[in-house]
Design an enzyme around this catalytic site. Structure first.
Site, PDB file in Angstrom:
ATOM      1  N   GLY A  13       4.266  -7.992  16.479  1.00  0.00           N
ATOM      2  CA  GLY A  13       4.047  -7.238  15.249  1.00  0.00           C
ATOM      3  C   GLY A  13       3.273  -5.960  15.509  1.00  0.00           C
ATOM      4  O   GLY A  13       2.790  -5.721  16.617  1.00  0.00           O
ATOM      5  N   ALA A  62       1.986 -12.579  10.159  1.00  0.00           N
ATOM      6  CA  ALA A  62       2.074 -12.769   8.697  1.00  0.00           C
ATOM      7  C   ALA A  62       3.500 -12.575   8.231  1.00  0.00           C
ATOM      8  O   ALA A  62       4.342 -12.029   8.944  1.00  0.00           O
ATOM      9  CB  ALA A  62       1.168 -11.761   7.982  1.00  0.00           C
ATOM     10  N   TYR A  63       3.742 -13.017   7.012  1.00  0.00           N
ATOM     11  CA  TYR A  63       4.985 -12.704   6.297  1.00  0.00           C
ATOM     12  C   TYR A  63       4.709 -11.380   5.592  1.00  0.00           C
ATOM     13  O   TYR A  63       3.901 -11.318   4.673  1.00  0.00           O
ATOM     14  CB  TYR A  63       5.287 -13.812   5.282  1.00  0.00           C
ATOM     15  CG  TYR A  63       6.619 -13.673   4.565  1.00  0.00           C
ATOM     16  CD1 TYR A  63       7.638 -14.583   4.807  1.00  0.00           C
ATOM     17  CD2 TYR A  63       6.844 -12.665   3.629  1.00  0.00           C
ATOM     18  CE1 TYR A  63       8.863 -14.477   4.145  1.00  0.00           C
ATOM     19  CE2 TYR A  63       8.055 -12.546   2.973  1.00  0.00           C
ATOM     20  CZ  TYR A  63       9.067 -13.464   3.234  1.00  0.00           C
ATOM     21  OH  TYR A  63      10.274 -13.359   2.591  1.00  0.00           O
ATOM     22  N   THR A 103      -5.166  -8.067   3.014  1.00  0.00           N
ATOM     23  CA  THR A 103      -4.525  -6.884   2.439  1.00  0.00           C
ATOM     24  C   THR A 103      -5.195  -6.355   1.173  1.00  0.00           C
ATOM     25  O   THR A 103      -5.868  -7.106   0.456  1.00  0.00           O
ATOM     26  CB  THR A 103      -3.056  -7.237   2.108  1.00  0.00           C
ATOM     27  OG1 THR A 103      -2.420  -6.150   1.444  1.00  0.00           O
ATOM     28  CG2 THR A 103      -2.962  -8.458   1.195  1.00  0.00           C
ATOM     29  N   ASP A 104      -4.956  -5.091   0.890  1.00  0.00           N
ATOM     30  CA  ASP A 104      -5.374  -4.469  -0.376  1.00  0.00           C
ATOM     31  C   ASP A 104      -4.644  -5.089  -1.568  1.00  0.00           C
ATOM     32  O   ASP A 104      -5.090  -4.969  -2.705  1.00  0.00           O
ATOM     33  CB  ASP A 104      -5.086  -2.968  -0.336  1.00  0.00           C
ATOM     34  CG  ASP A 104      -3.624  -2.654  -0.020  1.00  0.00           C
ATOM     35  OD1 ASP A 104      -3.161  -3.090   1.052  1.00  0.00           O
ATOM     36  OD2 ASP A 104      -2.942  -1.977  -0.811  1.00  0.00           O
ATOM     37  N   TYR A 127       3.400 -11.626  -2.455  1.00  0.00           N
ATOM     38  CA  TYR A 127       2.762 -11.330  -1.165  1.00  0.00           C
ATOM     39  C   TYR A 127       1.234 -11.339  -1.294  1.00  0.00           C
ATOM     40  O   TYR A 127       0.539 -11.990  -0.516  1.00  0.00           O
ATOM     41  CB  TYR A 127       3.252  -9.970  -0.644  1.00  0.00           C
ATOM     42  CG  TYR A 127       2.495  -9.468   0.560  1.00  0.00           C
ATOM     43  CD1 TYR A 127       2.678 -10.040   1.818  1.00  0.00           C
ATOM     44  CD2 TYR A 127       1.582  -8.424   0.441  1.00  0.00           C
ATOM     45  CE1 TYR A 127       1.976  -9.581   2.916  1.00  0.00           C
ATOM     46  CE2 TYR A 127       0.874  -7.955   1.538  1.00  0.00           C
ATOM     47  CZ  TYR A 127       1.080  -8.532   2.777  1.00  0.00           C
ATOM     48  OH  TYR A 127       0.375  -8.095   3.863  1.00  0.00           O
TER      49      TYR A 127
END
Length: 293
Positions: A13, A62-63, A103-104, A127
């Site tokens: 990734g 991660a997805y 994540t934001d 998500y």
């Protein structure tokens, strides 16, 4: 003193690719891709941790298909929500530490200024909900952990906004790009470099260091822009012979299955106060990234 073993997931990734380089010299890095450790297979997650017996797990895997997650919620929740909890349980069992990335999108984007770590979370898409579930599972495990929330990740590797813009810019004369969503475009290399700085600090500290530092931190580039501003900067720094016209459009003109936060700005004050590290301005980091492409 025996060399520490670091288990690194998601090595193919964007962030994992960079971490495989920046973590060198900080321990024996066992870097695995999805074929060796698939976060969708919780039994395999346990098995690999059992085999490697790391003293530190670094989990950028991660997805990340934000729109696809809306129709694939079970997979997103298993990979982003349940698997980090399993990694945390295994870390606790081994008396190991876990570094995880979030994540934001755990925020709804309605705040006026920059989000701080203890602001109320309210994810607006699958998500974001799955990433928040992962944060909560790690915290509930009681393992020593650092959760780094980041935003708008890009780099020269994988799928991201930068590479998409360069591809579309070579094909089209004009592009419409969303101008009413604000955040900090963050180079994957910045995330990996700052992570390595943090890990190096832990090496000369006692084991209580991880316990004292455990928690959530915002790790993004400094400054902020819109997607439109980011696109303009990309083309300004690019070597394209003919650069496209980048027109600002509202998010409403570019509907997506997953709702995005209008404000993704996050304060890095806690990161600086705790570790004494500061991320470069997004535009300076973009400049460095583009030079390396």
């Amino acid at each position: 003193m025996s060399e520490r073993t670091i288990l690194l997931t998601g090595v193919n990734g964007q962030v994992g690719f960079e971490l495989a380089r920046t973590l060198q010299g900080l321990g024996r890095v066992v870097a695995v891709d999805r074929s060796r450790l698939d976060l969708g297979n919780l039994d395999q997650v346990r098995q690999v941790v059992h085999e490697v017996k790391p003293s530190l797990i670094v989990n950028p895997a991660a997805y990340t298909a934000v729109d696809k997650a809306e129709s694939d919620a079970d997979a997103a929740m298993r990979i982003n929500g349940e698997a980090p909890g399993v990694l945390a349980e295994e870390a606790k069992r081994l008396n190991a530490a876990l570094i995880h990335y979030s994540t934001d999108y755990v925020f709804d984007g309605t705040k006026e200024g920059a989000y701080v770590e203890d602001d109320a979370v309210n994810p607006q898409n699958v998500y974001g909900k799955s990433k928040l579930a992962g944060e909560q599972a790690i915290a509930e495990s009681g393992c020593d952990h650092l959760i780094f929330r980041t935003s708008w990740v890009y780099g020269g590797h994988g799928k991201n906004f930068l590479l998409t813009m360069l591809r579309l810019g070579a094909e089209r004369d004009e592009l419409g790009v969303v101008a009413d969503q604000t955040g900090a475009p963050t180079w994957a290399n910045t995330i990996a470099t700052l992570t390595a700085h943090v890990v190096s600090q832990s090496m000369s500290a006692d084991h209580d260091w991880w316990k004292k530092k455990s928690g959530v931190y915002h790790l993004t580039a400094s400054g902020s822009t819109s997607w439109h501003g980011f696109a303009q900067a990309i083309f300004e720094k690019s070597s394209l012979a003919k650069k496209p016209v980048v027109k600002p459009i509202p998010a409403s003109a570019y509907p997506t299955p997953a709702k995005r936060p209008a404000n993704s700005r996050m304060s890095q004050r806690k990161l600086f106060d705790t570790f004494g590290i500061e991320a470069p301005d997004w535009a300076d980091a973009l400049d460095l990234c583009m030079r390396g492409l």
